[in-house]
Design a protein around this motif. Sequence first.
Motif, PDB file in Angstrom:
ATOM      1  N   ASN A 173      43.266  44.143  29.756  1.00 69.19           N
ATOM      2  CA  ASN A 173      44.295  43.299  30.370  1.00 69.19           C
ATOM      3  C   ASN A 173      43.707  42.555  31.569  1.00 69.19           C
ATOM      4  O   ASN A 173      43.379  43.162  32.590  1.00 69.19           O
ATOM      5  N   PRO A 174      43.576  41.220  31.494  1.00 67.95           N
ATOM      6  CA  PRO A 174      42.969  40.466  32.601  1.00 67.95           C
ATOM      7  C   PRO A 174      43.878  40.338  33.812  1.00 67.95           C
ATOM      8  O   PRO A 174      43.413  39.938  34.885  1.00 67.95           O
ATOM      9  N   TYR A 175      45.168  40.660  33.641  1.00 72.18           N
ATOM     10  CA  TYR A 175      46.086  40.637  34.778  1.00 72.18           C
ATOM     11  C   TYR A 175      46.024  41.925  35.586  1.00 72.18           C
ATOM     12  O   TYR A 175      46.546  42.001  36.698  1.00 72.18           O
ATOM     13  N   GLU A 176      45.399  42.934  35.029  1.00 72.26           N
ATOM     14  CA  GLU A 176      45.258  44.213  35.723  1.00 72.26           C
ATOM     15  C   GLU A 176      43.817  44.503  36.138  1.00 72.26           C
ATOM     16  O   GLU A 176      43.568  45.384  36.964  1.00 72.26           O
ATOM     17  N   ASN A 177      42.863  43.791  35.555  1.00 72.52           N
ATOM     18  CA  ASN A 177      41.449  44.082  35.800  1.00 72.52           C
ATOM     19  C   ASN A 177      40.681  42.804  36.121  1.00 72.52           C
ATOM     20  O   ASN A 177      40.903  41.761  35.493  1.00 72.52           O
ATOM     21  N   GLY A 178      39.770  42.901  37.079  1.00 70.95           N
ATOM     22  CA  GLY A 178      38.812  41.838  37.297  1.00 70.95           C
ATOM     23  C   GLY A 178      37.670  41.968  36.318  1.00 70.95           C
ATOM     24  O   GLY A 178      37.602  42.920  35.524  1.00 70.95           O
ATOM     25  N   ILE A 179      36.726  41.022  36.378  1.00 69.24           N
ATOM     26  CA  ILE A 179      35.639  41.047  35.403  1.00 69.24           C
ATOM     27  C   ILE A 179      34.661  42.199  35.645  1.00 69.24           C
ATOM     28  O   ILE A 179      33.797  42.459  34.816  1.00 69.24           O
ATOM     29  N   SER A 180      34.825  42.917  36.761  1.00 68.54           N
ATOM     30  CA  SER A 180      33.975  44.085  36.996  1.00 68.54           C
ATOM     31  C   SER A 180      34.261  45.199  35.992  1.00 68.54           C
ATOM     32  O   SER A 180      33.488  46.161  35.903  1.00 68.54           O
ATOM     33  N   ALA A 181      35.358  45.087  35.251  1.00 69.37           N
ATOM     34  CA  ALA A 181      35.648  46.072  34.206  1.00 69.37           C
ATOM     35  C   ALA A 181      34.694  45.941  33.024  1.00 69.37           C
ATOM     36  O   ALA A 181      34.662  46.818  32.148  1.00 69.37           O
ATOM     37  N   LEU A 182      33.902  44.863  32.999  1.00 71.78           N
ATOM     38  CA  LEU A 182      32.970  44.632  31.896  1.00 71.78           C
ATOM     39  C   LEU A 182      31.596  45.183  32.226  1.00 71.78           C
ATOM     40  O   LEU A 182      31.159  45.112  33.378  1.00 71.78           O
ATOM     41  N   PRO A 183      30.876  45.702  31.252  1.00 71.75           N
ATOM     42  CA  PRO A 183      29.485  46.108  31.510  1.00 71.75           C
ATOM     43  C   PRO A 183      28.619  44.873  31.755  1.00 71.75           C
ATOM     44  O   PRO A 183      28.784  43.841  31.096  1.00 71.75           O
ATOM     45  N   ASN A 184      27.706  44.969  32.729  1.00 78.21           N
ATOM     46  CA  ASN A 184      26.804  43.861  33.063  1.00 78.21           C
ATOM     47  C   ASN A 184      27.561  42.574  33.413  1.00 78.21           C
ATOM     48  O   ASN A 184      27.108  41.472  33.115  1.00 78.21           O
TER      49      ASN A 184
ATOM     50  N   GLY B 251      51.204  40.383  24.809  1.00 71.37           N
ATOM     51  CA  GLY B 251      51.475  41.712  25.333  1.00 71.37           C
ATOM     52  C   GLY B 251      51.182  41.908  26.804  1.00 71.37           C
ATOM     53  O   GLY B 251      51.319  43.017  27.317  1.00 71.37           O
ATOM     54  N   TYR B 252      50.805  40.829  27.515  1.00 76.85           N
ATOM     55  CA  TYR B 252      50.423  40.967  28.917  1.00 76.85           C
ATOM     56  C   TYR B 252      51.526  40.556  29.893  1.00 76.85           C
ATOM     57  O   TYR B 252      51.355  40.653  31.105  1.00 76.85           O
ATOM     58  N   GLY B 253      52.637  40.080  29.375  1.00 77.54           N
ATOM     59  CA  GLY B 253      53.779  39.771  30.231  1.00 77.54           C
ATOM     60  C   GLY B 253      53.497  38.656  31.228  1.00 77.54           C
ATOM     61  O   GLY B 253      52.700  37.751  30.983  1.00 77.54           O
ATOM     62  N   PHE B 254      54.155  38.764  32.383  1.00 76.64           N
ATOM     63  CA  PHE B 254      54.029  37.763  33.440  1.00 76.64           C
ATOM     64  C   PHE B 254      53.078  38.256  34.531  1.00 76.64           C
ATOM     65  O   PHE B 254      53.312  38.052  35.715  1.00 76.64           O
ATOM     66  N   GLY B 255      51.999  38.884  34.103  1.00 78.05           N
ATOM     67  CA  GLY B 255      51.051  39.428  35.070  1.00 78.05           C
ATOM     68  C   GLY B 255      50.390  38.386  35.944  1.00 78.05           C
ATOM     69  O   GLY B 255      49.864  38.709  37.010  1.00 78.05           O
ATOM     70  N   TRP B 256      50.398  37.121  35.495  1.00 76.77           N
ATOM     71  CA  TRP B 256      49.768  36.060  36.293  1.00 76.77           C
ATOM     72  C   TRP B 256      50.442  35.869  37.641  1.00 76.77           C
ATOM     73  O   TRP B 256      49.863  35.309  38.559  1.00 76.77           O
ATOM     74  N   ILE B 257      51.693  36.345  37.782  1.00 84.01           N
ATOM     75  CA  ILE B 257      52.401  36.188  39.058  1.00 84.01           C
ATOM     76  C   ILE B 257      51.636  36.900  40.170  1.00 84.01           C
ATOM     77  O   ILE B 257      51.508  36.393  41.286  1.00 84.01           O
ATOM     78  N   LYS B 258      51.074  38.070  39.862  1.00 86.66           N
ATOM     79  CA  LYS B 258      50.316  38.821  40.864  1.00 86.66           C
ATOM     80  C   LYS B 258      49.063  38.065  41.289  1.00 86.66           C
ATOM     81  O   LYS B 258      48.651  38.121  42.453  1.00 86.66           O
ATOM     82  N   GLY B 259      48.467  37.338  40.355  1.00 88.50           N
ATOM     83  CA  GLY B 259      47.246  36.597  40.666  1.00 88.50           C
ATOM     84  C   GLY B 259      47.466  35.366  41.515  1.00 88.50           C
ATOM     85  O   GLY B 259      46.507  34.815  42.066  1.00 88.50           O
ATOM     86  N   LEU B 260      48.720  34.928  41.655  1.00 90.55           N
ATOM     87  CA  LEU B 260      48.991  33.711  42.420  1.00 90.55           C
ATOM     88  C   LEU B 260      48.727  33.885  43.903  1.00 90.55           C
ATOM     89  O   LEU B 260      48.560  32.906  44.628  1.00 90.55           O
ATOM     90  N   SER B 261      48.709  35.118  44.378  1.00 87.47           N
ATOM     91  CA  SER B 261      48.508  35.348  45.810  1.00 87.47           C
ATOM     92  C   SER B 261      47.058  35.181  46.226  1.00 87.47           C
ATOM     93  O   SER B 261      46.765  35.044  47.415  1.00 87.47           O
ATOM     94  N   ALA B 262      46.125  35.149  45.276  1.00 88.58           N
ATOM     95  CA  ALA B 262      44.702  35.091  45.627  1.00 88.58           C
ATOM     96  C   ALA B 262      44.318  33.880  46.456  1.00 88.58           C
ATOM     97  O   ALA B 262      43.663  34.015  47.490  1.00 88.58           O
ATOM     98  N   PRO B 263      44.728  32.614  46.085  1.00 89.26           N
ATOM     99  CA  PRO B 263      44.330  31.469  46.885  1.00 89.26           C
ATOM    100  C   PRO B 263      44.873  31.522  48.309  1.00 89.26           C
ATOM    101  O   PRO B 263      44.237  31.045  49.237  1.00 89.26           O
ATOM    102  N   GLY B 264      46.060  32.080  48.502  1.00 87.21           N
ATOM    103  CA  GLY B 264      46.662  32.122  49.827  1.00 87.21           C
ATOM    104  C   GLY B 264      46.053  33.150  50.750  1.00 87.21           C
ATOM    105  O   GLY B 264      46.388  33.217  51.926  1.00 87.21           O
ATOM    106  N   SER B 265      45.149  33.983  50.244  1.00 88.29           N
ATOM    107  CA  SER B 265      44.545  35.024  51.066  1.00 88.29           C
ATOM    108  C   SER B 265      43.262  34.553  51.742  1.00 88.29           C
ATOM    109  O   SER B 265      42.642  35.294  52.483  1.00 88.29           O
TER     110      SER B 265
END
Length: 517
Positions: free
Chosen positions: A146-157, A330-344
């Motif tokens: 789920n890309p709305y719950e995990n950054g790309i660090s969840a991937l090997p290499n 199946g990932y719902g509206f998880g993008w809402i959580k990601g919207l706060s990133a630019p404002g930080s």
Amino acid sequence: MTVPVPAQKAGKPALSADAALGEVDNARSPLMAGFVGSMFLVIGSLGVGWLAPVSELRRLPLFIWMRTEGVGVSISIVLVAVGGMLLIRAWLRLGQRVRVWGLEARKATLRAIVAWGLPMAFTVPLFSRDVYAYIGQGRLMVEKINPYENGISALPNYFQLGADKMWTEAPVPYGQLFLWIEQFVVWVTNVQPEASIMLFRLVALVGVALCVVYIPKLAELHGVNPHRALWLTAANPLFLTNFIASIHNDSLMIGLALAGLYYCATRRVIRGILLVTLSISVKPITVVFLPFIGLLWAGKGASWPRRVLFWFLTAALSLGVLYAMSLFNGYGFGWIKGLSAPGSVAIWYAPTGLIGLIVASILNVFGVDGWGVAQWVYDAGKVLMVGAVGWLVFRGDYDRLIRRLTLAFAAIVVLSPMIQSWYVVWLLPLFAVTGIRNDWQVKAVYFVVAFFMIYGISDQLDVFPYLQSEDLGLALTLARNAAAIIALLFAVYLIFVDPKTKSLFRKRDLPGLRPII
């Protein structure tokens, strides 16, 4: 909405065939100059463009020389800096060559878009490496993470993918449609970086094509010259570099939004809302279009109950489609959580960001938690942002609805603590189709375009792993400062010295831009 100006209906000015021959005075010179500038970007990108660590291009002798030898890196820096600024001069000169903004001017503008934009389709990514984050996010999708719950660090290499480290833990701020595009690209290319980049560029070019088609149509609805609007936006070097050289998904976002806005303004509302919803499912920032579309749908002179009804119908249709898409992946509206990133994140040239940084610096001197107070400043900016958007939704003339939307979108950008160059490119088409006057307004566009080109040239060069230096941070600083100085000197030349362009930044009556007919 205002009706099109009769002389400009369907983009056909009331000019004879003989008169049309004199509409543009020798467009070939700026077209060739811009092509040379674009080719400079292509060649320079080989040395300082962003490459993934796993890229096979790193093994080619030409890339090795341009990226590891001081001479190669220096040549690349000069070519990118001069190329970017040469494009700005070519764009300005093309505008000056136009006597009447008619069909010949449109042809010259379309040639410029192709001649300047096509070479950029073959650059190593410049001025941003977000495309590598797209590849990582697509890999998350392929691997059912789920890309709305995990950054790309969840991937090997994951670090071999070339994405900025800010994406390692950050959730994805993009909608469902763009996630599917990312997934498809990575699945087709099997995570091969260069092949993925070219497919993402094709997606970006779809957005560019939508802008080319719908910017003139929207301009005509406002009685604004469609050919001049196209030159101000789609031939603009900031537009081309951000959407083609940098491969930002904002190209598809704004292209779909403009197409949807056009259909809503011409009473084909369902089609328009679906297109705007697709735009939201690329980057959700265009959700701000919905309340204005509801007002367009309600019609001129609508009562408040009717407006509320059509706001509800607009929201129900758009959010219903988004909900259906979320059920599908199946990932719902998880993008809402990601919207706060630019404002930080804050930056010094954003008004809110500058105030916060100044407050933090002063308070830190006195032992107070300045960054905590700075966050209050950024939050205050968000409150003002919401207030400005609300005011423009509820107040103003119906005939100026799209201009009100433009100002609301501008408030979101200006009051954010972080302003990126592609945020400016969101606004350019909307301001152009609702009217940019040939006075301080168009001069402001020139200055803004020059500023963000200089900043992009100096801020996003991939040089630090390759320069032979004990202090890699110092090497990076020197390289980026060199690029900034070259670009800044070119800008000074354009504004104060160049006999052809300096008048554009001084005179009230701007040569080559007089008629808006």
